[in-house]
Design a protein around this motif. Structure first.
Motif, short mmCIF file in Angstrom:
data_model
loop_
_atom_site.label_atom_id
_atom_site.label_comp_id
_atom_site.label_asym_id
_atom_site.label_seq_id
_atom_site.Cartn_x
_atom_site.Cartn_y
_atom_site.Cartn_z
N ALA A 134 0.84 -1.20 0.00
CA ALA A 134 0.00 0.00 0.00
C ALA A 134 0.88 1.25 0.00
CB ALA A 134 -0.93 -0.03 1.21
N TRP A 154 3.97 1.58 -0.92
CA TRP A 154 4.74 1.67 -2.17
C TRP A 154 3.86 2.19 -3.31
CZ3 TRP A 154 4.81 0.00 -7.18
CH2 TRP A 154 6.03 0.07 -7.86
N LEU A 155 2.63 1.65 -3.39
CA LEU A 155 1.73 2.06 -4.49
C LEU A 155 1.34 3.53 -4.35
CD1 LEU A 155 -0.48 -1.14 -4.66
CD2 LEU A 155 0.99 -0.29 -6.49
N ILE A 156 1.10 3.96 -3.13
CA ILE A 156 0.74 5.36 -2.92
C ILE A 156 1.90 6.26 -3.31
CG2 ILE A 156 0.27 7.08 -1.11
CD1 ILE A 156 -1.48 4.84 0.21
N HIS A 157 3.08 5.84 -2.92
CA HIS A 157 4.28 6.63 -3.25
C HIS A 157 4.49 6.72 -4.76
CE1 HIS A 157 8.23 8.36 -2.75
NE2 HIS A 157 8.73 7.45 -3.57
N ASN A 158 4.15 5.65 -5.45
CA ASN A 158 4.42 5.61 -6.88
C ASN A 158 3.18 5.84 -7.74
OD1 ASN A 158 7.37 4.83 -7.15
ND2 ASN A 158 6.61 3.32 -5.68
N LEU A 178 -5.46 -5.43 0.03
CA LEU A 178 -4.67 -4.30 -0.47
C LEU A 178 -5.57 -3.14 -0.86
CD1 LEU A 178 -1.95 -3.10 -1.20
CD2 LEU A 178 -2.00 -4.36 -3.36
N GLU A 216 -6.67 -1.46 2.31
CA GLU A 216 -5.57 -0.71 2.93
C GLU A 216 -5.33 0.60 2.17
OE1 GLU A 216 -3.91 -1.80 5.65
OE2 GLU A 216 -2.27 -0.34 5.73
N LEU A 217 -5.37 0.52 0.83
CA LEU A 217 -5.18 1.71 0.01
C LEU A 217 -6.28 2.74 0.29
CD1 LEU A 217 -4.10 0.16 -3.41
CD2 LEU A 217 -2.71 1.65 -1.96
N LYS A 239 -5.76 4.53 3.42
CA LYS A 239 -4.66 5.49 3.37
C LYS A 239 -4.89 6.59 2.35
CE LYS A 239 -1.09 2.61 5.34
NZ LYS A 239 -0.04 1.62 5.17
N MET A 265 -6.07 6.39 -0.92
CA MET A 265 -6.02 6.13 -2.36
C MET A 265 -7.12 5.13 -2.68
SD MET A 265 -2.81 4.64 -4.53
CE MET A 265 -2.96 4.03 -6.20
N LEU A 269 -0.25 4.64 -12.14
CA LEU A 269 1.03 4.15 -11.64
C LEU A 269 2.23 4.63 -12.45
CD1 LEU A 269 1.15 2.38 -9.18
CD2 LEU A 269 1.48 0.41 -10.66
N HIS A 270 3.22 5.14 -11.79
CA HIS A 270 4.52 5.43 -12.43
C HIS A 270 5.56 5.38 -11.33
CE1 HIS A 270 4.71 9.40 -10.60
NE2 HIS A 270 3.43 9.47 -10.86
N VAL A 271 6.80 5.43 -11.72
CA VAL A 271 7.84 5.29 -10.70
C VAL A 271 8.25 6.66 -10.19
CG1 VAL A 271 10.09 4.33 -10.17
CG2 VAL A 271 8.62 3.21 -11.84
N ASN A 272 8.05 6.89 -8.90
CA ASN A 272 8.54 8.11 -8.26
C ASN A 272 9.88 7.81 -7.61
OD1 ASN A 272 6.52 9.96 -8.80
ND2 ASN A 272 5.27 9.27 -7.07
#
Lengths: 322, 274
Positions: A277, A279-283, B242, B245-246, B249, B251, B270-273
């Motif tokens: 969770a 990780w997905l929020i961060h990304n 999941l 949980e998202l 939080k 999302m 989704l992308h990489v931060n």
């Protein structure tokens, strides 16, 4: 330090007909002190047979096996295994079926006394083992047979812990437990491993339950070991699981797909619900946008609340807003 | 289809378990019975099958009052499976055991062999037909017990932890079969279970706590209430856990219990931060 070394061991059951395949075929393995190993395989893959080699119940019919200082070589039956068995605690399937005393205390003291402890030492070991599995001292006086299924399983595991083994091997310890008890049991094994430095070898056919906890995975199929390695390597090779008739956990599918699509190596991906969770929020840009939007527009309408249920809906409304 | 009214029940020398329990299950509905250990789930399904009798109150199955006279007829139309399959084997081979139920229902001999072979094939137990039930593992026994029940084409199925010993693969196969029977033949199902996938496949979750129906909700609502789910010793499957949980939080991508749906919901954002 390797505490178990298997060199091409094979095993054939004494009563097996010559047409029956070997129960173990050419298994080579090294187990290190203080790690959590998961042996994963379908019914009849040989995982229980391998497990019972670790304290000498079965001895290889071919090859060489060393557990601590004891060497089992094919053809030479080793006897006098009591010292080894005090170091290697084996928890059978449905261990609660082996509880037999009238109180939990007597059941817990049985092992230590067998291995030479006096009454006082045995009682101290019993209390410690009970606390280790998360049950309090009040359980000592109770009859094991009036406990719930999950509690009986914990007591049965405590009977093995009471002898203070360095290596704990467990055959499907979570079978038939309810999901919450299953999670609690895995957490307990992980604690014994991390906090007390014990080595855990656990057999299961459910990869999902050990995916986050185990350090190393040993995959078995028709008596042979087809894979040993870390979680990350296993995620990279789902075909091995399919071949072994193991259900690929959804967490692995997610990791695999994210790794492929975003070009991230599996080793950098998280594990467990909370880890994922975060990780997905961060990304994710949606998350940061959503936070911005609620921060700037405190009078978020009911309509927007509904919109956020669908990620596509949210993207569209964001675009209109901009 | 199943109608329990004003049920009172008490085990000898214990406190009353059910006082004024009421439950209606319409024809073709799939109901999961959940709750903490010792809450009365098994007792409830034993009452529906006539293995236990209520101290007062009535149970109707398809309009027929369940009593001493009707119980054998009702059992004939009801398939009941409990947790420990050892207690339900009678014959010395798997084949005879599956045949036993059909003999009781006067199925012609000529049909029997064909039906046994067909169900054995479907459930992947053909290899074991000539074995002694006692020589099978727990999971294998459960599969045989399920075959023995399905071969009778019951209108109502009552399961009490009937899949608890199956390995994951067999559990998935069984769930698929159950879904099919429910959807295409309108099978009514009452199932005591801890299996999250099975609960999510059902139409309705009935939570029994201390002998009362503490909640009667959709399966997804049950898992949304984390405390209640935990109290019932349940855990949502990974994808649903999941998405919950998202959402907690901040999302919210909706609730998904299929991994493919979860993926689809995740991709757009989704992308990489770094």
């Amino acid at each position: 330090m390797a505490i178990v070394t298997c060199e091409q061991i094979s095993y054939q059951y004494a009563k097996a007909s010559i047409h029956q395949p070997l129960a173990l075929i050419d298994v080579s393995l090294r187990l290190e002190q203080g790690k959590f190993y998961a042996i994963v395989g379908a019914t009849g893959s040989g995982k229980s047979t391998l497990l019972q080699h670790l304290n000498g119940i079965y001895q290889p019919t071919k090859g060489k096996l060393q557990v601590y200082d004891v060497v089992f070589a094919a053809g030479a039956k080793v006897k006098g295994l009591k010292p080894l068995r005090s170091r290697v605690g084996l928890v059978f399937q449905f261990p609660e079926q082996q509880l037999f005393e009238e109180t939990v205390e007597k059941d817990l003291m049985f092992g230590p006394i067998q291995f030479g402890a006096d009454e006082q030492q045995a009682r101290a070991a019993a209390v410690e083992a009970l606390l280790a599995v998360g049950l309090d001292e009040a359980f000592m006086a109770r009859s094991p047979f009036e406990l719930s299924g999950g509690q009986m399983r914990k007591v049965a595991i405590a009977t093995v812990l009471a002898s203070n083994p360095e290596l704990i091997v467990l055959d499907e310890p979570t079978a038939t437990l309810d999901p919450v008890s299953r999670t609690e049991l895995i957490a307990l094994l992980k604690r014994l491993c991390v906090e007390q430095g014990r080595t855990i070898v656990m057999v299961t056919h459910r990869l999902d339950e050990v995916l986050a906890a185990a350090d190393e995975f040993i995959l078995m199929q028709q008596g042979a070991v087809t894979y040993t390695g870390t979680r990350a390597d296993l995620i990279r090779s789902p075909h091995l699981l399919q071949a072994a008739d193991i259900v690929v956990p959804n967490e692995m599918k997610l990791a695999h797909e994210i790794s492929e699509r975003l070009g991230i190596v599996v080793d950098e991906l998280p594990s467990g619900i909370e880890g994922w969770a975060d990780w997905l929020i961060h990304n994710s840009d949606a998350a940061s946008k959503a936070v911005d939007r609620y921060a700037t527009d405190s009078s978020a309408s009911q309509q927007e609340q509904t919109d956020k249920a669908s990620p596509r809906g949210m993207t569209e409304s964001d675009e209109k807003g901009e | 289809m199943i109608r329990l009214e004003n049920i009172h029940f008490q085990y000898p020398k214990r406190e009353a378990l059910f006082s004024d329990l009421k439950l209606h299950v319409p024809r073709g509905q799939w109901v999961s019975i959940v709750g903490p250990n010792g809450s009365g789930k098994s007792t409830l399904v034993k009452l529906v099958n006539g293995l236990l009798s209520p101290d007062s109150g009535t149970i109707h199955i398809d309009g027929t009052l369940l009593d001493g006279e009707s119980v054998s007829d009702i059992r004939r139309r009801t398939g009941y499976l409990f947790q420990n399959p050892d207690n339900q084997f009678i014959a010395t081979t798997v084949r005879d055991d599956i045949a036993f139920g059909m003999e009781n229902r006067c199925v012609p001999r000529a049909d029997m062999k064909q039906r046994i072979d067909a169900i054995a094939e479907q459930l992947g137990i053909s290899e074991w037909l000539n074995r002694h039930p006692a020589s099978l593992s727990g999971g294998q026994k459960q599969r045989v017990a399920i075959a023995g029940l399905l071969v009778l084409n019951p209108e109502i199925m009552i399961w009490d932890e009937a899949t608890s010993m199956l390995d994951e693969r067999s559990k998935q196969d069984m769930l698929l079969r159950l879904r099919h029977l429910h959807k295409n033949q309108g099978l009514t199902i009452l199932s005591v279970t801890h299996d999250a996938e099975e609960i999510l496949a059902s139409d309705r979750a009935v939570v029994i706590r201390n002998g009362v129906i503490a909640a009667d909700m959709s399966p997804i609502q049950l898992f949304e209430d984390r405390n209640l789910a935990w109290e019932c010793r349940l855990q949502p499957p990974f994808s649903l856990a999941l998405s919950l949980e998202l959402r907690e939080k901040g999302m919210d991508i909706g609730l998904h219990h299929h991994e493919e749906e979860l993926m689809r919901a995740l991709w757009p954002s989704l992308h990489v931060n770094k």
